[in-house]
Design a protein around this motif. Structure first.
Motif, mmCIF file in Angstrom:
data_model
loop_
_atom_site.group_PDB
_atom_site.id
_atom_site.type_symbol
_atom_site.label_atom_id
_atom_site.label_comp_id
_atom_site.label_asym_id
_atom_site.label_seq_id
_atom_site.Cartn_x
_atom_site.Cartn_y
_atom_site.Cartn_z
ATOM 1 N N GLU A 112 0.833 -1.203 0.000
ATOM 2 C CA GLU A 112 0.000 0.000 0.000
ATOM 3 C C GLU A 112 0.867 1.252 0.000
ATOM 4 N N SER A 113 1.931 1.232 0.806
ATOM 5 C CA SER A 113 2.836 2.377 0.878
ATOM 6 C C SER A 113 3.531 2.596 -0.465
ATOM 7 N N GLU A 114 3.946 1.499 -1.098
ATOM 8 C CA GLU A 114 4.613 1.601 -2.399
ATOM 9 C C GLU A 114 3.641 2.145 -3.444
ATOM 10 N N ALA A 115 2.399 1.652 -3.433
ATOM 11 C CA ALA A 115 1.397 2.145 -4.376
ATOM 12 C C ALA A 115 1.111 3.626 -4.121
ATOM 13 N N HIS A 116 0.994 4.002 -2.867
ATOM 14 C CA HIS A 116 0.744 5.406 -2.524
ATOM 15 C C HIS A 116 1.932 6.272 -2.945
ATOM 16 N N ARG A 117 3.140 5.755 -2.694
ATOM 17 C CA ARG A 117 4.342 6.507 -3.084
ATOM 18 C C ARG A 117 4.378 6.698 -4.589
ATOM 19 N N LYS A 118 4.065 5.639 -5.342
ATOM 20 C CA LYS A 118 4.084 5.743 -6.808
ATOM 21 C C LYS A 118 3.023 6.730 -7.293
ATOM 22 N N SER A 119 1.828 6.682 -6.689
ATOM 23 C CA SER A 119 0.775 7.624 -7.118
ATOM 24 C C SER A 119 1.176 9.057 -6.788
ATOM 25 N N VAL A 120 1.784 9.261 -5.601
ATOM 26 C CA VAL A 120 2.238 10.608 -5.235
ATOM 27 C C VAL A 120 3.355 11.054 -6.172
ATOM 28 N N GLU A 121 4.284 10.117 -6.487
ATOM 29 C CA GLU A 121 5.371 10.474 -7.411
ATOM 30 C C GLU A 121 4.812 10.820 -8.794
ATOM 31 N N ALA A 122 3.818 10.026 -9.249
ATOM 32 C CA ALA A 122 3.218 10.314 -10.554
ATOM 33 C C ALA A 122 2.510 11.670 -10.534
ATOM 34 N N ALA A 125 5.124 14.254 -10.519
ATOM 35 C CA ALA A 125 5.747 14.348 -11.846
ATOM 36 C C ALA A 125 4.837 15.123 -12.796
ATOM 37 N N ASP A 126 3.521 14.848 -12.723
ATOM 38 C CA ASP A 126 2.575 15.592 -13.563
ATOM 39 C C ASP A 126 2.596 17.074 -13.206
ATOM 40 N N LYS A 127 2.594 17.366 -11.891
ATOM 41 C CA LYS A 127 2.628 18.767 -11.469
ATOM 42 C C LYS A 127 3.937 19.432 -11.896
ATOM 43 N N LEU A 128 5.051 18.668 -11.799
ATOM 44 C CA LEU A 128 6.357 19.206 -12.202
ATOM 45 C C LEU A 128 6.376 19.493 -13.699
ATOM 46 N N ALA A 129 5.825 18.558 -14.478
ATOM 47 C CA ALA A 129 5.780 18.773 -15.924
ATOM 48 C C ALA A 129 4.920 19.991 -16.257
ATOM 49 N N ALA A 130 3.777 20.097 -15.571
ATOM 50 C CA ALA A 130 2.903 21.257 -15.808
ATOM 51 C C ALA A 130 3.616 22.540 -15.399
ATOM 52 N N ALA A 131 4.334 22.490 -14.261
ATOM 53 C CA ALA A 131 5.059 23.674 -13.808
ATOM 54 C C ALA A 131 6.177 24.032 -14.785
ATOM 55 N N GLU A 132 6.882 23.005 -15.296
ATOM 56 C CA GLU A 132 7.953 23.272 -16.269
ATOM 57 C C GLU A 132 7.377 23.884 -17.547
#
Length: 181
Positions: A112-122, A125-132
């Motif tokens: 669950e932690s790994e899935a949550h970490r991956k969703s948060v990272e994704a 990453a989406d927010k970072l791409a949008a910010a870039e």
């Protein structure tokens, strides 16, 4: 009224008693031995017929009670040993179940932690791409404005220095030349 009488005791010398201790007189040995034998036989018969059978019965009852108690103690010890073995087995089973549950819970929580970490990272990453993209668009817009500002500033500076403002095309060409370097 009658007068109380007083009893008086007198001491009689030993010679008047008949001379000595009767068991030590030789004339009475035969009768003493007869009565000794008779009393011994009567007492022996009473002891062997009455007292000894009762005592033997008491001892037999006591022995059987002791043997029964020992057998009961052995049975109870066996029951206690079986209960201890069953308790230890149940305890070992409970420990194994607890270990299994802990392992399963740890693995589930890790997943669950790994899935949550991956969703948060994704999401990040989406927010970072949008910010870039936003930064790149802002930079492009700013750079477009900077060029216009630079052309205007170049025209104003050259106009003040020379007293005559250059043409907008000449100022733009100078700015483009500097920006290309």
């Amino acid at each position: 009224m009658a007068q109380p009488t007083q009893a008086t005791t007198e001491h009689v010398p030993a010679s008047e008693h008949g001379g000595g201790f009767p068991p030590f007189k030789a004339e009475t040995y035969a009768s003493q031995l007869f009565w000794l034998a008779l009393c011994f036989v009567v007492l022996y018969a009473m002891v062997s017929k009455i007292a000894l059978p009762r005592m033997a019965g008491i001892l037999a009852d006591r022995r059987s009670r002791i043997d029964g108690d020992l057998a009961e103690a052995v049975r109870l010890k066996g029951d206690a040993d079986a209960a201890v073995a069953s308790y230890e087995k149940a305890l070992a089973d409970a420990r194994n179940r607890a270990h299994t549950i802990a392992t399963e819970t740890r693995e589930r929580l890790a997943a669950e932690s790994e899935a949550h970490r991956k969703s948060v990272e994704a999401e990040l990453a989406d927010k970072l791409a949008a910010a870039e993209k936003s930064i790149a668009a802002s930079k492009t817009a700013a750079m477009a404005n900077v060029r216009g500002i630079a052309v205007d500033a170049t025209g104003a500076i050259v106009g003040r220095l020379l007293g005559k403002a250059p043409s907008e095309a000449a100022a733009a060409a100078a700015v483009d030349h500097v920006l290309k370097r």
